[in-house]
Motif scaffolding. Structure first.
Motif, PDB file in Angstrom:
ATOM      1  N   SER A  87       0.828  -1.217   0.000  1.00  8.56           N
ATOM      2  CA  SER A  87       0.000   0.000   0.000  1.00  8.56           C
ATOM      3  C   SER A  87       0.857   1.259   0.000  1.00  8.56           C
ATOM      4  CB  SER A  87      -0.917   0.015   1.222  1.00  8.56           C
ATOM      5  OG  SER A  87      -1.820  -1.050   1.177  1.00  8.56           O
ATOM      6  N   ILE A  88       1.918   1.241   0.777  1.00 10.99           N
ATOM      7  CA  ILE A  88       2.816   2.399   0.828  1.00 10.99           C
ATOM      8  C   ILE A  88       3.486   2.606  -0.521  1.00 10.99           C
ATOM      9  CG2 ILE A  88       4.964   3.273   1.831  1.00 10.99           C
ATOM     10  CD1 ILE A  88       4.073   1.945   4.488  1.00 10.99           C
ATOM     11  N   LYS A  89       4.006   1.527  -1.114  1.00  9.30           N
ATOM     12  CA  LYS A  89       4.669   1.635  -2.423  1.00  9.30           C
ATOM     13  C   LYS A  89       3.703   2.131  -3.493  1.00  9.30           C
ATOM     14  CE  LYS A  89       8.473  -1.673  -2.315  1.00  9.30           C
ATOM     15  NZ  LYS A  89       9.005  -2.906  -2.914  1.00  9.30           N
ATOM     16  N   LYS A  90       2.489   1.590  -3.480  1.00  7.84           N
ATOM     17  CA  LYS A  90       1.500   1.985  -4.480  1.00  7.84           C
ATOM     18  C   LYS A  90       1.188   3.476  -4.365  1.00  7.84           C
ATOM     19  CE  LYS A  90      -3.155   0.999  -6.128  1.00  7.84           C
ATOM     20  NZ  LYS A  90      -4.410   0.286  -5.863  1.00  7.84           N
ATOM     21  N   ALA A  91       0.927   3.931  -3.148  1.00  6.37           N
ATOM     22  CA  ALA A  91       0.623   5.354  -2.935  1.00  6.37           C
ATOM     23  C   ALA A  91       1.804   6.223  -3.350  1.00  6.37           C
ATOM     24  CB  ALA A  91       0.259   5.597  -1.473  1.00  6.37           C
ATOM     25  N   TRP A  92       3.021   5.802  -3.008  1.00  6.46           N
ATOM     26  CA  TRP A  92       4.216   6.567  -3.351  1.00  6.46           C
ATOM     27  C   TRP A  92       4.395   6.643  -4.856  1.00  6.46           C
ATOM     28  CZ3 TRP A  92       8.942   4.721  -5.477  1.00  6.46           C
ATOM     29  CH2 TRP A  92       9.958   5.675  -5.516  1.00  6.46           C
ATOM     30  N   LYS A  93       4.270   5.497  -5.543  1.00  9.46           N
ATOM     31  CA  LYS A  93       4.458   5.470  -7.002  1.00  9.46           C
ATOM     32  C   LYS A  93       3.409   6.308  -7.732  1.00  9.46           C
ATOM     33  CE  LYS A  93       6.862   1.073  -7.498  1.00  9.46           C
ATOM     34  NZ  LYS A  93       6.791  -0.312  -8.005  1.00  9.46           N
ATOM     35  N   GLN A  94       2.200   6.353  -7.179  1.00  5.75           N
ATOM     36  CA  GLN A  94       1.124   7.124  -7.798  1.00  5.75           C
ATOM     37  C   GLN A  94       1.151   8.597  -7.382  1.00  5.75           C
ATOM     38  OE1 GLN A  94      -2.414   4.916  -6.706  1.00  5.75           O
ATOM     39  NE2 GLN A  94      -2.147   3.475  -8.391  1.00  5.75           N
ATOM     40  N   GLY A  95       2.046   8.946  -6.476  1.00 10.26           N
ATOM     41  CA  GLY A  95       2.102  10.319  -5.987  1.00 10.26           C
ATOM     42  C   GLY A  95       0.870  10.694  -5.186  1.00 10.26           C
ATOM     43  N   ASP A  96       0.248   9.702  -4.563  1.00 11.28           N
ATOM     44  CA  ASP A  96      -0.972   9.914  -3.790  1.00 11.28           C
ATOM     45  C   ASP A  96      -0.593  10.222  -2.336  1.00 11.28           C
ATOM     46  OD1 ASP A  96      -3.416   9.842  -2.493  1.00 11.28           O
ATOM     47  OD2 ASP A  96      -4.130   8.066  -3.584  1.00 11.28           O
ATOM     48  N   ASN A  97      -0.324  11.486  -2.088  1.00 13.14           N
ATOM     49  CA  ASN A  97       0.123  11.904  -0.762  1.00 13.14           C
ATOM     50  C   ASN A  97      -0.931  11.701   0.312  1.00 13.14           C
ATOM     51  OD1 ASN A  97       2.530  12.580  -1.936  1.00 13.14           O
ATOM     52  ND2 ASN A  97       2.172  14.782  -1.906  1.00 13.14           N
ATOM     53  N   VAL A  98      -2.208  11.840  -0.042  1.00  9.56           N
ATOM     54  CA  VAL A  98      -3.284  11.643   0.926  1.00  9.56           C
ATOM     55  C   VAL A  98      -3.315  10.177   1.368  1.00  9.56           C
ATOM     56  CG1 VAL A  98      -5.791  11.696   1.259  1.00  9.56           C
ATOM     57  CG2 VAL A  98      -4.657  13.567   0.050  1.00  9.56           C
ATOM     58  N   GLN A  99      -3.219   9.254   0.413  1.00 14.90           N
ATOM     59  CA  GLN A  99      -3.221   7.829   0.749  1.00 14.90           C
ATOM     60  C   GLN A  99      -1.963   7.445   1.517  1.00 14.90           C
ATOM     61  OE1 GLN A  99      -5.681   5.844   0.627  1.00 14.90           O
ATOM     62  NE2 GLN A  99      -4.726   3.877   1.000  1.00 14.90           N
ATOM     63  N   LEU A 100      -0.832   7.998   1.130  1.00 14.38           N
ATOM     64  CA  LEU A 100       0.431   7.727   1.822  1.00 14.38           C
ATOM     65  C   LEU A 100       0.324   8.145   3.286  1.00 14.38           C
ATOM     66  CD1 LEU A 100       3.284   6.649   1.334  1.00 14.38           C
ATOM     67  CD2 LEU A 100       3.972   8.962   0.718  1.00 14.38           C
ATOM     68  N   GLN A 101      -0.257   9.299   3.515  1.00  9.02           N
ATOM     69  CA  GLN A 101      -0.446   9.771   4.885  1.00  9.02           C
ATOM     70  C   GLN A 101      -1.418   8.867   5.639  1.00  9.02           C
ATOM     71  OE1 GLN A 101      -1.624  13.870   5.142  1.00  9.02           O
ATOM     72  NE2 GLN A 101      -1.871  13.795   7.342  1.00  9.02           N
ATOM     73  N   LYS A 102      -2.498   8.473   4.991  1.00  5.34           N
ATOM     74  CA  LYS A 102      -3.516   7.627   5.625  1.00  5.34           C
ATOM     75  C   LYS A 102      -2.954   6.263   6.015  1.00  5.34           C
ATOM     76  CE  LYS A 102      -7.964   5.464   4.638  1.00  5.34           C
ATOM     77  NZ  LYS A 102      -8.980   5.225   3.609  1.00  5.34           N
ATOM     78  N   VAL A 103      -2.198   5.654   5.110  1.00  4.36           N
ATOM     79  CA  VAL A 103      -1.705   4.291   5.316  1.00  4.36           C
ATOM     80  C   VAL A 103      -0.489   4.252   6.237  1.00  4.36           C
ATOM     81  CG1 VAL A 103      -0.632   2.331   4.125  1.00  4.36           C
ATOM     82  CG2 VAL A 103      -2.587   3.469   3.112  1.00  4.36           C
ATOM     83  N   ALA A 104       0.428   5.177   6.064  1.00  3.28           N
ATOM     84  CA  ALA A 104       1.716   5.073   6.746  1.00  3.28           C
ATOM     85  C   ALA A 104       1.899   6.009   7.937  1.00  3.28           C
ATOM     86  CB  ALA A 104       2.840   5.305   5.739  1.00  3.28           C
ATOM     87  N   ILE A 105       1.253   7.150   7.919  1.00  6.13           N
ATOM     88  CA  ILE A 105       1.487   8.122   8.992  1.00  6.13           C
ATOM     89  C   ILE A 105       0.386   8.100  10.046  1.00  6.13           C
ATOM     90  CG2 ILE A 105       1.694  10.576   9.525  1.00  6.13           C
ATOM     91  CD1 ILE A 105       3.122  10.958   6.891  1.00  6.13           C
ATOM     92  N   ALA A 106      -0.866   8.089   9.616  1.00  5.59           N
ATOM     93  CA  ALA A 106      -1.995   8.198  10.548  1.00  5.59           C
ATOM     94  C   ALA A 106      -1.958   7.168  11.680  1.00  5.59           C
ATOM     95  CB  ALA A 106      -3.316   8.130   9.792  1.00  5.59           C
ATOM     96  N   PRO A 107      -1.665   5.883  11.403  1.00 11.69           N
ATOM     97  CA  PRO A 107      -1.632   4.926  12.517  1.00 11.69           C
ATOM     98  C   PRO A 107      -0.596   5.278  13.588  1.00 11.69           C
ATOM     99  CG  PRO A 107      -1.701   3.765  10.415  1.00 11.69           C
ATOM    100  CD  PRO A 107      -1.482   5.212  10.108  1.00 11.69           C
ATOM    101  N   TRP A 108       0.570   5.741  13.165  1.00 13.33           N
ATOM    102  CA  TRP A 108       1.601   6.127  14.138  1.00 13.33           C
ATOM    103  C   TRP A 108       1.195   7.390  14.882  1.00 13.33           C
ATOM    104  CZ3 TRP A 108       5.567   3.563  16.060  1.00 13.33           C
ATOM    105  CH2 TRP A 108       5.985   2.412  15.381  1.00 13.33           C
ATOM    106  N   ARG A 109       0.632   8.328  14.154  1.00 14.24           N
ATOM    107  CA  ARG A 109       0.229   9.587  14.779  1.00 14.24           C
ATOM    108  C   ARG A 109      -0.845   9.345  15.841  1.00 14.24           C
ATOM    109  NH1 ARG A 109      -1.619  15.050  11.581  1.00 14.24           N
ATOM    110  NH2 ARG A 109      -1.576  16.377  13.402  1.00 14.24           N
ATOM    111  N   GLU A 110      -1.754   8.429  15.558  1.00 11.63           N
ATOM    112  CA  GLU A 110      -2.841   8.139  16.495  1.00 11.63           C
ATOM    113  C   GLU A 110      -2.378   7.302  17.684  1.00 11.63           C
ATOM    114  OE1 GLU A 110      -5.871   6.337  14.033  1.00 11.63           O
ATOM    115  OE2 GLU A 110      -5.942   8.118  12.756  1.00 11.63           O
ATOM    116  N   ARG A 111      -1.601   6.253  17.425  1.00 13.54           N
ATOM    117  CA  ARG A 111      -1.204   5.324  18.500  1.00 13.54           C
ATOM    118  C   ARG A 111       0.021   5.791  19.275  1.00 13.54           C
ATOM    119  NH1 ARG A 111      -2.295  -0.547  17.972  1.00 13.54           N
ATOM    120  NH2 ARG A 111      -1.481  -0.543  20.077  1.00 13.54           N
ATOM    121  N   PHE A 112       0.946   6.441  18.575  1.00 16.23           N
ATOM    122  CA  PHE A 112       2.211   6.843  19.193  1.00 16.23           C
ATOM    123  C   PHE A 112       2.551   8.291  18.837  1.00 16.23           C
ATOM    124  CE2 PHE A 112       2.381   2.267  18.394  1.00 16.23           C
ATOM    125  CZ  PHE A 112       2.587   1.795  19.676  1.00 16.23           C
TER     126      PHE A 112
END
Length: 170
Positions: A87-112
């Motif tokens: 999911s991270i690679k797909k979002a990165w390759k597509q330049g989908d910054n919103v999805q990249l943030q949702k998949v890779a950043i949001a869980p860490w921001r919420e839990r830690f």
């Protein structure tokens, strides 16, 4: 097993993740290694946004106060690692910054939030003056860092935009 038991939670989390990525065959030459070798071969000057000491200090403190939760999260995360990396690679390759943030950043921001803050926010804030200094020279620099540093409200792109720089997608 004894050396692993001596690791601090942050380093243990990172080690477990890297070992699992290797086991799954999902670790290869990263962009940092590729471009570092290219720069060395072309005899280009290499500067760093932070020192190895800075990185090790961050890792040694990662998870302080939430050690058990961090390890438990890591172990659960390992079960879904192929899908997460995909999911991270797909979002990165597509330049989908919103999805990249949702998949890779949001869980860490919420839990830690502390780890999110020290891993991304504080480091980005520390790098911005250095990047801005580079942008004000006639020289052309190639600045390389992880994709997660680019996106989100605290990302490098947002911060540069706030400072008045024009951001273009290519």
């Amino acid at each position: 097993m004894e050396p692993i038991l001596k690791l601090k939670p942050g380093m243990l989390s990172l080690t477990l993740t890297v070992v699992e990525l290797q086991r799954l065959g999902l670790v290869g030459t990263g962009g940092d290694e590729f471009y570092s070798l290219r720069a060395l071969n072309e005899k280009r000057q290499i500067k760093h946004l932070e020192t190895v000491y800075d990185q090790l200090e961050f890792l040694s403190k990662m998870g302080e106060g939430n050690e058990n939760e961090l390890i438990e999260y890591t172990l659960n995360d390992l079960k879904n690692l192929p899908e997460l990396v995909g999911s991270i690679k797909k979002a990165w390759k597509q330049g989908d910054n919103v999805q990249l943030q949702k998949v890779a950043i949001a869980p860490w921001r919420e839990r830690f939030p502390k780890i999110y803050n020290s891993l991304l926010v504080e480091r980005n804030n520390h790098w911005i003056p250095k990047i801005e200094k580079m942008l004000k020279t006639k020289e052309v620099e190639f600045v390389l860092f992880g994709a997660l540093h680019l996106v989100g409200e605290n990302g490098i792109l947002t911060q540069l935009k706030v400072l008045g720089y024009k951001i273009e997608n290519q």
